[in-house]
Write a protein that holds these residues in place. Sequence first.
Motif, PDB file in Angstrom:
ATOM      1  N   ALA A  31      -8.701  20.381  68.021  1.00 50.91           N
ATOM      2  CA  ALA A  31      -9.908  21.217  67.960  1.00 50.91           C
ATOM      3  C   ALA A  31     -11.032  20.717  68.855  1.00 50.91           C
ATOM      4  O   ALA A  31     -11.969  21.458  69.150  1.00 50.91           O
ATOM      5  N   ASP A 194     -13.583  25.442  56.012  1.00 48.75           N
ATOM      6  CA  ASP A 194     -12.867  26.207  57.045  1.00 48.75           C
ATOM      7  C   ASP A 194     -11.769  25.403  57.722  1.00 48.75           C
ATOM      8  O   ASP A 194     -11.198  25.831  58.722  1.00 48.75           O
ATOM      9  N   ALA A 198     -12.232  23.306  62.296  1.00 49.85           N
ATOM     10  CA  ALA A 198     -13.618  23.795  62.310  1.00 49.85           C
ATOM     11  C   ALA A 198     -14.598  22.631  62.132  1.00 49.85           C
ATOM     12  O   ALA A 198     -15.681  22.614  62.741  1.00 49.85           O
ATOM     13  N   LYS A 201     -14.983  20.740  65.448  1.00 49.08           N
ATOM     14  CA  LYS A 201     -15.828  21.529  66.364  1.00 49.08           C
ATOM     15  C   LYS A 201     -17.303  21.402  65.986  1.00 49.08           C
ATOM     16  O   LYS A 201     -18.178  21.226  66.843  1.00 49.08           O
TER      17      LYS A 201
END
Length: 212
Positions: A31, A194, A198, A201
Amino acid sequence: MTETACRLYLVTPPVLEPAAFAPKLTEALDAGDVACVQLRLKDCSDDAVRRACDALRPIAQERGVAFILNDHPQLARETGCDGVHVGQKDTPYAQARRIVGNDAIVGVTCHDSRHLAMEAGEAGADYVAFGAFFPTTTKDAEFKAEPELLRWWSELMEVPCVAIGGITQENCGPLVSAGADFLAVVGAVWNHPDGPGAAVKAFNAAIAAAEG
């Protein structure tokens, strides 16, 4: 000290099933930027630690992410980890270094102590870890560190510093601004509503905002 961007240092949950955790680790590492993964299992047999290393280490190393084992220098060496992290009550730094060799990473927990950090840095530790900066549910925090400690260290020493303890996407900004080279995170990634991708990020965005 050279200005280096702060990066994520992921620490695994203290209890995990390697096969079930592998996809979560993959998602997190795919990610965004992650520097390091520390496998930190509690109350596990050596065999369980070996199995977890064998399942998870390749996921990190195939992506150029260092894989560090907590508190088991001999197992770290046997299982091909990139290094070991030792606490003040674990294997002493010098002994851990002898076991894993000069090319491996050895990091040392220094709590809120300038003295312990100076000792570790001068002995040759690859990084020192300070904390806890915030309340944490992962382990009982006997020590409370302040961002000023990171500022003092980063202005004085070349050895990188890791901030740990209750760090989230919302509260990490002051630690980044103070000079943390790495943010060690546990719950804020693996328990993110999430998912871990997520979370990574969001952390990278928060780090960028604090550095910007």
